[in-house]
Structures are given as structure tokens and as C-alpha cells.
Design an enzyme around this catalytic site. Structure first.
Site, PDB file in Angstrom:
ATOM      1  CG  HIS A  11      -1.860   1.104   1.322  1.00 14.78           C
ATOM      2  ND1 HIS A  11      -1.887   1.984   2.381  1.00 14.78           N
ATOM      3  CD2 HIS A  11      -2.837   1.520   0.472  1.00 14.78           C
ATOM      4  CE1 HIS A  11      -2.848   2.873   2.193  1.00 14.78           C
ATOM      5  NE2 HIS A  11      -3.434   2.626   1.041  1.00 14.78           N
ATOM      6  CD  GLU A  38      -2.837   2.489  -3.396  1.00 12.88           C
ATOM      7  OE1 GLU A  38      -3.699   3.359  -3.577  1.00 12.88           O
ATOM      8  OE2 GLU A  38      -1.965   2.566  -2.494  1.00 12.88           O
ATOM      9  CG  ASP A  40      -2.732   7.248  -3.551  1.00 10.38           C
ATOM     10  OD1 ASP A  40      -3.800   6.662  -3.738  1.00 10.38           O
ATOM     11  OD2 ASP A  40      -2.047   7.111  -2.513  1.00 10.38           O
ATOM     12  CG  HIS A  53      -3.391   9.822  -0.088  1.00 11.93           C
ATOM     13  ND1 HIS A  53      -4.079  10.595   0.840  1.00 11.93           N
ATOM     14  CD2 HIS A  53      -4.168   8.740  -0.330  1.00 11.93           C
ATOM     15  CE1 HIS A  53      -5.214  10.003   1.132  1.00 11.93           C
ATOM     16  NE2 HIS A  53      -5.301   8.875   0.455  1.00 11.93           N
TER      17      HIS A  53
END
Length: 249
Positions: A11, A38, A40, A53
Site C-alpha cells: 500500500h 499501489e 496514488d 495522496h
């Protein structure tokens, strides 16, 4: 055809061990043997896709200001490591291109979350995916996800052959999630751990979709989700979750 997504996805890189959404975070996940991360993506004022983010700079950089109102040139020298620990001082906000370079270097798969600033849902997807299309070839190792339906709609328009994931969070499952998943032609439902139930996993699988759950940092919780046949888990501490799942075999 179903995406071959590994059981565990780092993450924001490996956010328990290195500052989130940084090149160092990606490398840390790779060093642990994690296969996918992952990240952003947002747009600067001058439409440079960056890996970040929050809408504002405060939490990560200690500076004031909004990403949407700041040009890349004014962001590039901000420190995004010091908040996490002294040993990480000097890290900068990566561009999408810089992040992809490191991902490719380590042969990692990517779940790219389109995280637009308000009002930029369409353009964030369009600009980011345009950049990505020029540097990313492997369709089997890429998932484009978003909470924003407009962003996924744009992804459907400009990059139809890349897999999409519908992100669902908050405290309540939207009643029309099946219709949304169908309309946006998604391959995965990426759902918050507070919302997931065994019945919901079964419902997702009945639609021939994969069920991905975020953010799971407790090995016991991970084992429970595995028993429910969840397809993949996002974790800040992917090595801990991997070890936790391995210990039950």
C-alpha cells in the site's frame, strides 16, 4: 481474462517502512519480494502527474498549499521523507514517469489509484493515462482504480484495454455498486476492510470480479479474509501479512 494479481499488494509502496508514495517506498516493497504496489496519482497546477495522496501539502511536507494550485517546479524540492524519519530526509515527490521507471526496473505490477483534486476527476485520469500509455506495456500487471466514477469513466474512454477497479470505502456499501461495476466495466472491486463480509465476497465473485481489500495490517484479519476467499489484500506492512498467511499452511 482475470488479472493475475498477487495475494498481497504494498500500500503506497510499503508505507509502514518507508514514506508513502516515494521511490524509496517502491524499492522497499521490491526488496521484500512484494510483486505489486499501489500508488496514488494527482495532477499539479501545470498538469504534471505526480505520485501523492493528499490534496494539500501539510501532512507530508510540512508546507502549506494545495497540489492543484502549485506548479511542479515549486513541488519538486519539497522534502517528503523527513516527516517519516530523519534517515529519509531529502526524498522528493516523484512524477508518474519516475515511479514507473523504478517499477519497471524491479519488474513490479502497479495498481494506480486516480486520486483527483476536486473538479479534476476527468483530466487527472486523461493526463495520467496518456503519460502511462507511453511508458507502460504490460496489461497483465496494471490495474487502474478510483473512488471517482468520472475518473473511471475517463479511463474507460481513453484506455479501455487496461483493467479497472472500483474503489469503495466509507461506512456503507452503495446500493448500486453492481450497476456501477457493470457500467464502468471493472475487473475488481477494491473495498475497505470495514465493509467486507463473506456474503459480499461471494456476491463479487458471482459477477466474475476479483475482490481486493484495503488496508490490512493485522495478520489475524488477513487470515480471516483469506478464509473468505478474498483475492488480494493491500497492506502497509506487506511482509508481515505475507508471513502471517504463510504460517497457516
Amino acid at each position: 481474462m482475470a488479472l493475475k494479481i498477487p495475494k498481497i499488494i504494498g500500500h503506497r509502496g510499503a508505507a509502514a517502512y518507508a514514506p508513502e508514495n516515494t521511490l524509496e517506498g517502491i524499492r522497499t516493497a521490491a526488496d521484500m519480494g512484494i510483486k505489486w504496489v499501489e500508488l496514488d496519482v494527482k495532477l499539479t497546477k501545470d498538469q504534471v502527474p505526480i505520485i501523492f495522496h493528499d490534496e494539500d501539502l501539510e501532512r507530508i511536507t510540512g508546507s502549506s498549499g494545495l497540489i492543484a494550485q502549485t506548479n511542479y517546479e515549486d513541488l519538486r524540492d519539497l522534502d517528503v521523507g523527513l516527516w517519516f524519519g530523519d534517515s529519509f530526509s531529502g526524498l522528493h515527490i516523484p512524477t508518474l514517469e519516475e515511479a514507473v521507471d523504478v517499477l519497471l526496473e524491479h519488474n513490479l505490477g502497479l495498481n494506480l489509484e486516480i486520486k483527483p483534486c476536486p473538479g479534476r476527476e476527468k483530466e487527472t485520469a486523461e493526463v495520467a493515462l496518456d503519460v502511462l500509455s507511453q511508458i507502460w506495456d504490460d496489461h497483465d500487471k496494471l490495474l487502474i482504480s478510483s473512488f471517482q466514477h468520472v475518473s473511471l469513466e475517463a479511463a474507460l474512454d481513453v484506455a479501455r484495454d487496461w483493467a479497472r477497479g472500483l474503489l469503495i470505502g466509507g461506512d456503507e456499501l452503495p446500493e448500486n455498486w453492481r450497476e456501477l461495476a457493470d457500467y464502468l466495466d471493472v475487473k475488481t472491486i477494491n473495498i475497505g476492510s470495514r465493509l467486507i463480509t463473506p456474503d459480499l465476497v461471494a456476491d463479487i465473485h458471482d459477477l466474475d470480479l476479483q475482490c481486493l481489500v484495503y488496508t490490512v495490517n493485522d495478520p489475524e484479519e488477513a487470515r480471516m479474509f483469506q478464509d473468505w476467499a478474498v483475492d488480494a489484500l493491500f497492506s502497509d506492512a506487506p511482509d508481515v501479512i505475507e508471513d502471517g498467511l504463510a504460517s497457516i499452511h
